[in-house]
Design an enzyme around this catalytic site. Structure first.
Site, PDB file in Angstrom:
ATOM      1  N   ASP A   1       0.055   5.042   1.189  1.00  9.53           N
ATOM      2  CA  ASP A   1      -0.042   5.935   2.345  1.00  9.53           C
ATOM      3  C   ASP A   1      -0.034   5.134   3.645  1.00  9.53           C
ATOM      4  OD1 ASP A   1      -0.287   7.931   0.424  1.00  9.53           O
ATOM      5  OD2 ASP A   1      -2.471   7.925   0.508  1.00  9.53           O
TER       6      ASP A   1
ATOM      7  N   ASP B   1       0.866  -1.165   0.000  1.00  8.94           N
ATOM      8  CA  ASP B   1       0.000   0.000   0.000  1.00  8.94           C
ATOM      9  C   ASP B   1       0.912   1.227   0.000  1.00  8.94           C
ATOM     10  OD1 ASP B   1      -2.414   1.524   0.262  1.00  8.94           O
ATOM     11  OD2 ASP B   1      -2.012   1.698   2.405  1.00  8.94           O
TER      12      ASP B   1
END
Length: 191
Positions: A17, A15
């Site tokens: 953020d 991922d």
């Protein structure tokens, strides 16, 4: 879980953020100025680059769908991330996959659905059972389970606060404080 061999690992999904860069609570990284790469991330990614393991970003970015940022803003943020990873350690992400659809659109690409993972696996010829997905939220772990990746790992450097009252549901296979620690673990799995 069986001990993994780094030679068996075909790809590492991450991922964005909260895993690669600081998480912005209740908001979005809207411009390159808001992007802050987390400590040790560039060097950790470089270690995977050096052994030929693709690093693939899988990220929901509904800020575009909400109109609070544009596709150009997203591209500028990505370009800044590319430049920072290279500057810090000569590291690179092999490809970035984004879903900009709103949650309400029920897109098959938007995590917790597995669409982006399936797309990336097809693009890179990866056996999903020989991959790892490292994320910081329940939607990341759920997407990994739905795609049937070999290992899901939760890092606590970002949105893990989305898990409530210590209940990890869906449960990750492993929990690490941050991406560098997760990648260190991956590399320690050498047979």
């Amino acid at each position: 879980m069986a001990r993994l061999s780094v030679m068996m690992i075909q790809g590492v999904f991450v991922d964005r953020d909260g895993v690669l860069n600081t998480h912005t609570p209740n908001g979005y990284v809207l411009s390159p100025a808001g992007l802050v790469i987390l400590p040790g991330v560039a060097a950790a990614i470089k270690r995977l680059n050096d052994i030929g393991v693709p690093v693939l970003v899988i990220s929901n970015q509904q800020g575009v769908g909400k109109g609070v940022m544009s596709q150009d803003d997203l591209a500028d943020i990505e370009e800044t991330m590319r430049a920072e990873l290279d500057r810090e350690a000569g590291a690179h992400v092999d490809r970035y996959y984004y879903c900009t659809d709103l949650k309400e659109a029920l897109s098959p690409r938007r995590k917790p659905e597995p669409g982006m993972l399936l797309e990336a696996a097809a693009d890179f010829g990866l056996d999903l059972a020989s991959t790892i997905f490292i994320g910081d939220s329940p939607t990341d772990i759920a997407a990994g389970h739905a795609a049937k990746v070999g290992v899901t790992a939760l890092v606590l450097s970002g949105g893990a606060r989305f898990y409530h009252d210590g209940l990890l549901e869906p449960a990750p296979d492993f929990i690490f404080p941050d991406l560098p620690t997760a990648i260190e673990w991956i590399l320690e799995q050498r047979a």
